[in-house]
Design a protein around this motif. Structure first.
Motif, PDB file in Angstrom:
ATOM      1  N   ARG A  94      88.506  42.429  -9.223  1.00 41.48           N
ATOM      2  CA  ARG A  94      88.016  41.827 -10.377  1.00 41.48           C
ATOM      3  C   ARG A  94      88.473  40.393 -10.548  1.00 41.48           C
ATOM      4  NH1 ARG A  94      88.896  41.034 -15.452  1.00 41.48           N
ATOM      5  NH2 ARG A  94      90.598  42.173 -15.369  1.00 41.48           N
ATOM      6  N   LEU A  95      89.822  40.444 -10.776  1.00 38.20           N
ATOM      7  CA  LEU A  95      90.639  39.264 -10.836  1.00 38.20           C
ATOM      8  C   LEU A  95      90.321  38.206  -9.815  1.00 38.20           C
ATOM      9  CD1 LEU A  95      93.978  40.604 -12.407  1.00 38.20           C
ATOM     10  CD2 LEU A  95      92.060  39.583 -13.643  1.00 38.20           C
ATOM     11  N   PHE A 101      85.601  32.935  -7.322  1.00 37.60           N
ATOM     12  CA  PHE A 101      84.194  32.580  -7.296  1.00 37.60           C
ATOM     13  C   PHE A 101      83.668  32.379  -8.502  1.00 37.60           C
ATOM     14  CE2 PHE A 101      85.002  35.509  -3.684  1.00 37.60           C
ATOM     15  CZ  PHE A 101      84.830  34.715  -2.709  1.00 37.60           C
ATOM     16  N   LEU A 102      84.133  32.759  -9.642  1.00 37.24           N
ATOM     17  CA  LEU A 102      83.634  32.626 -10.920  1.00 37.24           C
ATOM     18  C   LEU A 102      84.011  31.404 -11.780  1.00 37.24           C
ATOM     19  CD1 LEU A 102      82.752  36.416 -12.047  1.00 37.24           C
ATOM     20  CD2 LEU A 102      81.214  34.617 -10.868  1.00 37.24           C
ATOM     21  N   GLU A 105      85.340  25.521 -13.604  1.00 37.58           N
ATOM     22  CA  GLU A 105      86.197  24.178 -13.302  1.00 37.58           C
ATOM     23  C   GLU A 105      86.656  24.064 -11.992  1.00 37.58           C
ATOM     24  OE1 GLU A 105      87.006  21.810 -15.397  1.00 37.58           O
ATOM     25  OE2 GLU A 105      85.563  22.680 -16.730  1.00 37.58           O
ATOM     26  N   LYS A 106      86.989  25.154 -11.238  1.00 36.21           N
ATOM     27  CA  LYS A 106      87.687  24.874  -9.728  1.00 36.21           C
ATOM     28  C   LYS A 106      86.446  24.513  -9.053  1.00 36.21           C
ATOM     29  CE  LYS A 106      91.551  27.599  -8.883  1.00 36.21           C
ATOM     30  NZ  LYS A 106      92.033  28.990  -7.960  1.00 36.21           N
ATOM     31  N   MET A 107      84.850  25.215  -9.247  1.00 33.18           N
ATOM     32  CA  MET A 107      83.767  24.781  -8.563  1.00 33.18           C
ATOM     33  C   MET A 107      83.445  23.348  -8.760  1.00 33.18           C
ATOM     34  SD  MET A 107      81.405  27.885  -8.286  1.00 33.18           S
ATOM     35  CE  MET A 107      81.303  28.214 -10.182  1.00 33.18           C
ATOM     36  N   LYS A 108      83.489  22.797 -10.060  1.00 30.83           N
ATOM     37  CA  LYS A 108      83.300  21.500 -10.631  1.00 30.83           C
ATOM     38  C   LYS A 108      84.179  20.579  -9.648  1.00 30.83           C
ATOM     39  CE  LYS A 108      82.481  18.535 -14.230  1.00 30.83           C
ATOM     40  NZ  LYS A 108      82.699  17.275 -13.480  1.00 30.83           N
ATOM     41  N   LEU A 109      85.432  20.832  -9.589  1.00 25.70           N
ATOM     42  CA  LEU A 109      86.415  20.018  -9.135  1.00 25.70           C
ATOM     43  C   LEU A 109      86.339  19.699  -7.640  1.00 25.70           C
ATOM     44  CD1 LEU A 109      89.845  20.773 -10.771  1.00 25.70           C
ATOM     45  CD2 LEU A 109      88.663  18.684 -11.097  1.00 25.70           C
TER      46      LEU A 109
END
Length: 127
Positions: A94-95, A101-102, A105-109
């Motif tokens: 889960r972590l 994947f969720l 902020e990481k996806m935007k960067l």
């Protein structure tokens, strides 16, 4: 790995902006099709496993397994250890999903970084 990627990247760099857009749009389309179909299959299996576990729980079978079935201390300790290990692994998964994947902020960067490197390719891939 580098021996395969370098020639492909070299050919990609020689493409015109339209070529980069079309090639990355194609890769994005095929990747999304594969990802969606794989995700649907995984969701079906997890859904089936969930339904089976609910049926076993409703029938009292899971409770019987968790209680060890009989009063033997070794079985009790084994079941407690098993239950603890399973809950630890589920929490780790889960972590991991939440972190990798969720994380918006990481996806935007990562998206912004890709836009800076290759704007046309990134837009083509996301099309």
């Amino acid at each position: 790995k580098q021996n395969i990627i370098q020639p492909i990247y070299g050919q990609y760099e020689q493409l015109s902006p339209k070529g980069k857009f079309l090639s990355t749009a194609f890769v994005g389309f095929t990747t999304s099709r594969f990802t969606v179909s794989t995700t649907i299959q995984i969701a079906k299996y997890f859904g089936a496993a969930f339904i089976i576990s609910e049926v076993l729980n409703s029938a009292g079978i899971l409770e019987n397994i968790m209680n060890g079935g009989d009063d033997d201390d070794d079985d009790d300790n084994t079941m407690k250890l098993l239950k603890q290990n399973i809950s630890t692994k589920v929490n780790e998964c889960r972590l991991f999903v939440r972190e990798h994947f969720l994380n918006v902020e990481k996806m935007k960067l990562k998206f912004d970084e890709c836009l800076e490197k290759d704007r046309v390719g990134t837009l083509g891939f996301t099309t």
